[in-house]
Structure formats: structure tokens, C-alpha cells
Design an enzyme around this catalytic site. Sequence first.
Site, short mmCIF file in Angstrom:
data_model
loop_
_atom_site.label_atom_id
_atom_site.label_comp_id
_atom_site.label_asym_id
_atom_site.label_seq_id
_atom_site.Cartn_x
_atom_site.Cartn_y
_atom_site.Cartn_z
N ARG A 49 -8.13 -5.90 3.92
CA ARG A 49 -7.09 -4.97 3.52
C ARG A 49 -6.11 -4.77 4.66
O ARG A 49 -6.48 -4.19 5.69
CB ARG A 49 -7.70 -3.63 3.11
CG ARG A 49 -8.52 -3.70 1.84
CD ARG A 49 -9.12 -2.36 1.49
NE ARG A 49 -10.23 -2.01 2.36
CZ ARG A 49 -10.95 -0.90 2.24
NH1 ARG A 49 -10.67 -0.03 1.32
NH2 ARG A 49 -11.96 -0.68 3.06
N ASP A 51 -2.74 -2.93 6.17
CA ASP A 51 -2.08 -1.65 5.94
C ASP A 51 -0.61 -1.84 5.56
O ASP A 51 -0.07 -2.95 5.64
CB ASP A 51 -2.17 -0.79 7.21
CG ASP A 51 -3.59 -0.32 7.49
OD1 ASP A 51 -4.38 -0.21 6.53
OD2 ASP A 51 -3.90 -0.06 8.67
N TYR A 109 -5.62 -12.27 14.51
CA TYR A 109 -4.40 -11.48 14.37
C TYR A 109 -3.47 -11.75 15.54
O TYR A 109 -3.90 -12.17 16.63
CB TYR A 109 -4.72 -9.98 14.37
CG TYR A 109 -5.29 -9.44 13.08
CD1 TYR A 109 -4.46 -8.88 12.11
CD2 TYR A 109 -6.67 -9.45 12.85
CE1 TYR A 109 -4.99 -8.36 10.93
CE2 TYR A 109 -7.20 -8.93 11.67
CZ TYR A 109 -6.35 -8.38 10.71
OH TYR A 109 -6.88 -7.88 9.55
N ARG A 194 -4.41 -2.48 16.19
CA ARG A 194 -3.28 -1.63 16.60
C ARG A 194 -3.70 -0.63 17.68
O ARG A 194 -2.93 -0.31 18.59
CB ARG A 194 -2.71 -0.92 15.38
CG ARG A 194 -1.99 -1.87 14.43
CD ARG A 194 -1.76 -1.25 13.06
NE ARG A 194 -0.95 -0.06 13.14
CZ ARG A 194 -0.80 0.82 12.14
NH1 ARG A 194 -1.46 0.64 11.00
NH2 ARG A 194 -0.03 1.87 12.27
#
Length: 248
Positions: A49, A51, A109, A194
Site C-alpha cells: 500500500r 500512501d 524504494y 519517509r
Amino acid sequence: MRYFLELSYNGTPYHGWQKQPNAISVQEVLEESLSTVLRNSIVVIGAGRTDTGVHAKQIMAHFDYELSLNTEELQYKLNAILPSEIAIKKVYPVQENAHARFDAISRSYEYHICFVKDPFSICKSYYFKKSLDVEAMNEGAKILLNYINFKCFSKSKTDVKTYNCTITNAVWEKNGDQLIFKISANRFLRNMVRAIVGTLIEIGEHKLNNEGLVAILKSEDRSKAGYSVPAHGLYLTAIEYPEIIYIK
């Protein structure tokens, strides 16, 4: 039969991957398009998932369909009706028990920081006005590889059985006016990347040192870690699976 979809998307117009009430998501758009093309109600399960505002250079999803499909034709038809922000890169037939989320063995990522004001990257990277000590940030990134519990970087209210993740790569790379953080692991917690980036930025600003980072990791306390950087600089770049799930 079960099929994997390999796709990419610009997350700017979407409220993340997961379908939700009163907000448009990538999953919802993809399910609607698949259902239209296949003239059947199709449910899509994603590999993870993302964001709101997060992008994906590569993400996988699976769906079931009772008939054998021409995968190249399906790819063409889906790309013809999907919005310009979503692209199907390939459709794969896979084993019946293959799962886009649970069978993934590695995820990667990138986080993009831009040091100059650029109107063309405003929704694609984090505009950061101060200079950063990249060497210090890379020394901090290396420390992450020595730990497996990353509760300190996890969103506080999240339903997980374990906070353990195995990070296999974490490095900052300078590319012109951009600074790109690359990280790979077997799994990630919600908001983890993050929060890591925000903490390493504090090292780059000399507000935090390596000893302080170790103390944060050992604390398992999200409030002690750095801030969560904006979502629009984050990209899911790769997901890997064991070869056995694919039908050759």
C-alpha cells in the site's frame, strides 16, 4: 487462473494504492478498467500500500480469471483505457497460489531530493533549500544494516505482528541537482522510508550524529526519530519474487 500485473504510476492524483471511500485510488481505477475489459467483476490484490502522492516505477498486483487470457492483448487494452498516470508494463500467468504481497522477497524504494527550485519536479521530488553532508548521511545509512527492529520508524498506529525488517542496501547518491536515497529490504513498515529519510537529513544537517541514530534505533520510539518527509518524493522502484511462481 491467476495473473500478475506489472505496472507503474504517477501517484500525484491518487489517494494511494488502496481502495477507500470518498477518494480515488490506483486500486479502484485498475479494478474498474480490468472489469470493463474482461466484462467481469475483478478484484486486484497489490504488493503493498503506497500512501497518497507516492509513486511507483514498478509494483505488482494479482487477479483471478477463469479463462486463459492473451496477456499481450490484455496489456494493450488496459493501457488504452487507463488514465495517463497508470501504465501496464506486462501481464504474467502465475501459479494458482502465487500472491503479489506475501510472496515478495524484496522491495526497493527511492527518495528524491532536489536542491534547486524546479517547477517540473514539484510533485516528483522534495525541494530542500539547505546543503547536506552526504558523506555523513551515508555513514548513517550504513548503520541501518546492523539492525532489524525498526519500530522507531514505523507509523504509531499500525497493525503488524513484527517490526523486524532486513535491510540489504541503503545509500545516498548525488545526481546533478538531485540527491537520491536508495533502500532495499525484505519488507517495510508503514511510513518507514519517509521517517528514515527525515532522520538521515538531520544527520546531513549536523543536528544528529551516528551515536544519536543508534540511540533512536534502540529506543523503538517513533517520537525520538526524525520527521516524515513529504510523500511526493518517494518511489517504489522494484519488487522481486521467487522464479517458481511464474509459469514459463
